[in-house]
Design an enzyme around this catalytic site. Structure first.
Site, PDB file in Angstrom:
ATOM      1  N   LYS A 112     -63.668  35.185  -6.375  1.00 66.23           N
ATOM      2  CA  LYS A 112     -63.683  36.480  -7.053  1.00 66.23           C
ATOM      3  C   LYS A 112     -62.341  36.745  -7.765  1.00 66.23           C
ATOM      4  O   LYS A 112     -61.357  36.037  -7.544  1.00 66.23           O
ATOM      5  CB  LYS A 112     -63.961  37.596  -6.039  1.00 66.23           C
ATOM      6  CG  LYS A 112     -65.364  37.536  -5.437  1.00 66.23           C
ATOM      7  CD  LYS A 112     -66.407  37.913  -6.460  1.00 66.23           C
ATOM      8  CE  LYS A 112     -67.797  38.081  -5.893  1.00 66.23           C
ATOM      9  NZ  LYS A 112     -68.405  36.906  -5.257  1.00 66.23           N
TER      10      LYS A 112
HETATM   11  C1  LIG Z   1     -73.522  40.347  -7.164  1.00 62.68           C
HETATM   12  C2  LIG Z   1     -73.056  40.037  -5.772  1.00 62.68           C
HETATM   13  N1  LIG Z   1     -73.470  40.833  -4.770  1.00 62.68           N
HETATM   14  C3  LIG Z   1     -73.071  40.602  -3.502  1.00 62.68           C
HETATM   15  C4  LIG Z   1     -72.247  39.554  -3.171  1.00 62.68           C
HETATM   16  C5  LIG Z   1     -71.941  39.305  -1.726  1.00 62.68           C
HETATM   17  O1  LIG Z   1     -70.608  39.194  -1.412  1.00 62.68           O
HETATM   18  P1  LIG Z   1     -70.117  38.293  -0.162  1.00 62.68           P
HETATM   19  O2  LIG Z   1     -70.279  36.878  -0.543  1.00 62.68           O
HETATM   20  O3  LIG Z   1     -68.690  38.704   0.019  1.00 62.68           O
HETATM   21  O4  LIG Z   1     -70.945  38.691   1.017  1.00 62.68           O
HETATM   22  C6  LIG Z   1     -71.775  38.717  -4.178  1.00 62.68           C
HETATM   23  C7  LIG Z   1     -70.876  37.601  -3.859  1.00 62.68           C
HETATM   24  O5  LIG Z   1     -70.919  36.525  -4.328  1.00 62.68           O
HETATM   25  C8  LIG Z   1     -72.203  38.949  -5.514  1.00 62.68           C
HETATM   26  O6  LIG Z   1     -71.820  38.140  -6.515  1.00 62.68           O
END
Ligand SMILES: Cc1ncc(COP(=O)(O)O)c(C=O)c1O
Length: 383
Positions: A182
């Site tokens: 990210k």
């Molecule tokens: C659009 C979106 N929503 C939710 C998430 C979920 O985040 P995490 O991987 O920290 O649980 C991501 C992560 O890649 C994402 O790109």
């Protein structure tokens, strides 16, 4: 041959020192760093409250609880997203109702939302895909008309702006994610922001095993979770959010190098930026293969030259368990599926050099010739 990483976090000696300091104190959880990080993040996100959790997925889950989603409730969301933005609905036994995307922006098409609303609809989760805000004004208008909660999935969009307004300030709550690919990272981690004080207190309780602020350690007012962020992650996040403008500017530069080169290459298109996007927050750099280019053959060619790439996204409604459990199938969401078949994420990060971008683009140019040939051959075989 070079080996280009798909993504890479931007970590300096400031982050390393900050983590060392936490380790020296031996205070590794529920310490001062979490509050400092939350305060800095709320300031940056233009939100009254920011609640740190251990992933973007956890933050989406908690947002569904606050929105009151339960058995059989419907939540409207795009299938062209990362799986967590739909799974969070399932965690509360609701049904994600997928709405197709606008083929240009690749965000949810607001014109298709109203026809998906039923008596069971409770919320909308627009996703700001790739760091580009969804077209929020019509979405907010529909939500007002039908009394629906809007939760922004801003996990890919820290710092992005929609018509001059910060992504993450437009709905009732918004979620952010800090996985190492990210724009800023905490290792694993996430954040929910909201101006709703009641929700903020609920989130603080839910992430901490359902304890209310005044509960003793072994008292639990409600069903909760261990979604806490630890002190090392918070210390890392604090430095990264203090550096966020620099981190975003570096990504802007890498995207600009790509844009310039990709404009010169036939058979592919650079990412589309909508007029409503007054600030793009580059999370990934995703090109579109045009008709006649075999995307998968292009991926193979790049891989053979040390360049990873990803089909991004693979639509959620076509994931095996969504097809099995809910009966979604090919043909249900044509724009989403077309994007799923033709979009390709290239290596991207704020620490990429111009030489690396040139290396990727030189091989893209050559790979497309091969991929065009293989697309002709495939269609000849199909006949
Ligand atoms: C659009 C979106 N929503 C939710 C998430 C979920 O985040 P995490 O991987 O920290 O649980 C991501 C992560 O890649 C994402 O790109």
């Amino acid at each position: 041959m070079q080996k280009i990483p798909m993504s890479s976090p931007d970590i300096t000696s400031i982050e390393i020192d900050a983590l060392n300091q936490v380790l020296i104190t031996r205070w590794l959880s529920l310490g001062p760093k979490i509050g400092e990080f939350e305060q800095a993040f709320a300031g940056y996100a233009h939100a009254k409250n920011a609640i740190a959790v251990n992933s973007g997925t956890s933050s989406l889950h908690l947002a569904m609880i606050a929105a009151g989603v339960s058995d059989g409730d419907e939540v409207i969301t795009p299938s062209f997203s990362f799986i967590a933005s739909a799974n969070c609905v399932l965690y509360e036994r609701g049904n994600p109702i997928f709405v197709d995307i606008d083929p240009e922006t690749s965000n949810i098409d607001p014109n298709l939302i109203e026809e998906a609303i039923t008596e069971r609809t409770r919320a909308i989760i627009p996703v700001h895909a790739f760091g580009q805000p969804a077209d929020m004004d019509p979405i907010l208008e529909i939500a007002r008309k039908y009394n629906l909660v809007v939760i922004e999935d801003a996990c890919e969009a820290i710092g992005a702006e929609y018509k001059g307004r910060r992504a993450g300030t437009l709905g009732e709550a918004a979620t952010f994610a800090f996985y190492p690919n990210k724009q800023m990272t905490t290792g694993e981690g996430g954040m929910i922001v909201t101006d709703n004080e009641e929700w903020a207190n609920l989130f603080r309780s839910l992430r901490n095993q359902g304890r209310d602020i005044f509960d003793a350690w072994l008292n639990h007012t409600r069903l909760g979770y261990n979604y806490r962020m630890d002190e090392m992650s918070a210390a890392l996040g604090l430095v990264q959010v203090q550096r966020i403008e620099e981190l975003l500017a570096n990504r802007d530069q890498v995207a600009a190098w790509y844009n310039e080169r990709i404009d010169q290459i036939g058979g592919i298109r650079k990412p589309y930026i909508a007029e409503t996007t007054t600030r793009m927050s580059w999370f990934v750099y995703v090109i579109r293969c045009q008709d006649g280019v075999d995307r998968n053959a292009l991926m193979d060619y790049l891989q053979a030259h040390g360049i990873p790439s990803r089909p991004y996204f693979v639509p959620i409604h076509l994931q095996p368990f969504y097809q099995e459990k809910f009966g979604w199938k090919h043909g249900d969401l044509p724009n989403t599926e077309k994007a799923g078949d033709t979009f390709l994420a290239l290596p991207f990060s704020g620490v990429m050099t111009k030489e690396q971008v040139d290396y990727v683009c030189d091989h893209l140019r050559d790979g497309i010739e091969v991929a065009q040939y293989s697309s002709v051959r495939n269609s000849a075989t199909a006949d």
